[in-house]
Design a protein around this motif. Structure first.
Motif, PDB file in Angstrom:
ATOM      1  N   UNK A  61       0.808  -1.219   0.000  1.00  0.00           N
ATOM      2  CA  UNK A  61       0.000   0.000   0.000  1.00  0.00           C
ATOM      3  C   UNK A  61       0.846   1.276   0.000  1.00  0.00           C
ATOM      4  N   UNK A  62       1.986   1.256   0.696  1.00  0.00           N
ATOM      5  CA  UNK A  62       2.805   2.464   0.768  1.00  0.00           C
ATOM      6  C   UNK A  62       3.630   2.704  -0.493  1.00  0.00           C
ATOM      7  N   UNK A  63       3.562   1.800  -1.479  1.00  0.00           N
ATOM      8  CA  UNK A  63       4.294   1.951  -2.739  1.00  0.00           C
ATOM      9  C   UNK A  63       3.388   2.076  -3.956  1.00  0.00           C
ATOM     10  N   UNK A  64       2.165   1.636  -3.827  1.00  0.00           N
ATOM     11  CA  UNK A  64       1.356   1.441  -5.037  1.00  0.00           C
ATOM     12  C   UNK A  64       1.056   2.709  -5.818  1.00  0.00           C
ATOM     13  N   UNK A  65       1.108   3.861  -5.193  1.00  0.00           N
ATOM     14  CA  UNK A  65       0.836   5.092  -5.939  1.00  0.00           C
ATOM     15  C   UNK A  65       2.089   5.907  -6.233  1.00  0.00           C
ATOM     16  N   UNK A  66       3.264   5.361  -5.873  1.00  0.00           N
ATOM     17  CA  UNK A  66       4.522   6.030  -6.224  1.00  0.00           C
ATOM     18  C   UNK A  66       4.687   6.043  -7.735  1.00  0.00           C
ATOM     19  N   UNK A  67       5.480   6.975  -8.222  1.00  0.00           N
ATOM     20  CA  UNK A  67       5.819   7.046  -9.643  1.00  0.00           C
ATOM     21  C   UNK A  67       7.329   6.960  -9.780  1.00  0.00           C
TER      22      UNK A  67
END
Length: 129
Positions: A61-67
Motif C-alpha cells: 500500500x505504501x508503494x502502489x501510488x509512487x511514480x
C-alpha cells in the motif's frame, strides 16, 4: 547469496506506452506481460526492466501510488553519437543534450511517454592529458 538475475521495477501510469518505447527505440523485448505489468529484456542489458501500473493492488500500500520519479535508467553504449542520431531520426525528443563531464562521462537523455528518464552514456571523453 547468489544473484541469478537483476531487474529494475518502475511504477508508471501507462505500462504499454513505456513498454512500447523501450521495444521500439531501445531493442528490448517483452518477456512477460499481463494487465498492469510488463517485463522487458535484452540479451546484453544485464538486467530486466519491469513496468508496473501505479495503483496495482499487488504492490504494498505504501508503494502502489509512487511514480518512477527521481531516477535515471542509464545504458552504457559503444557509439553514443550514432545512438543520438538514430533516436533523433526516429523522432525521439532529446531532453538533455549530449554533455561531457570532466571525469570522462558523456551522456544524453530522453524521456519515455510516462516521464521515465533514459540516459545513454559512454566513457570516451578525452581525459585532458
Amino acid at each position: 547469496m547468489r544473484i541469478s538475475s537483476s531487474a529494475v521495477s518502475l511504477n508508471v501510469e501507462d505500462v504499454a506506452a513505456s513498454s512500447k518505447f523501450l521495444t521500439t527505440h531501445f531493442g528490448f523485448q517483452e518477456e512477460m506481460a499481463a494487465d498492469g505489468f510488463a517485463s522487458l529484456t535484452r540479451d546484453d542489458a544485464g538486467m530486466n526492466v519491469v513496468f508496473l501500473r501505479r495503483g496495482l493492488e499487488s504492490l504494498p500500500e505504501d508503494q502502489r501510488n509512487d511514480h518512477a520519479a527521481g531516477l535515471i535508467l542509464a545504458f552504457v553504449v559503444d557509439d553514443l553519437e550514432g545512438e543520438l542520431a538514430r533516436l533523433r531520426a526516429e523522432g525521439v525528443r532529446i531532453t538533455m543534450p549530449l554533455t561531457a563531464e570532466e571525469w570522462g562521462e558523456r551522456a544524453f537523455q530522453v524521456r519515455d511517454p510516462n516521464g521515465v528518464i533514459i540516459q545513454l552514456v559512454d566513457w570516451n571523453a578525452p581525459t585532458g592529458d
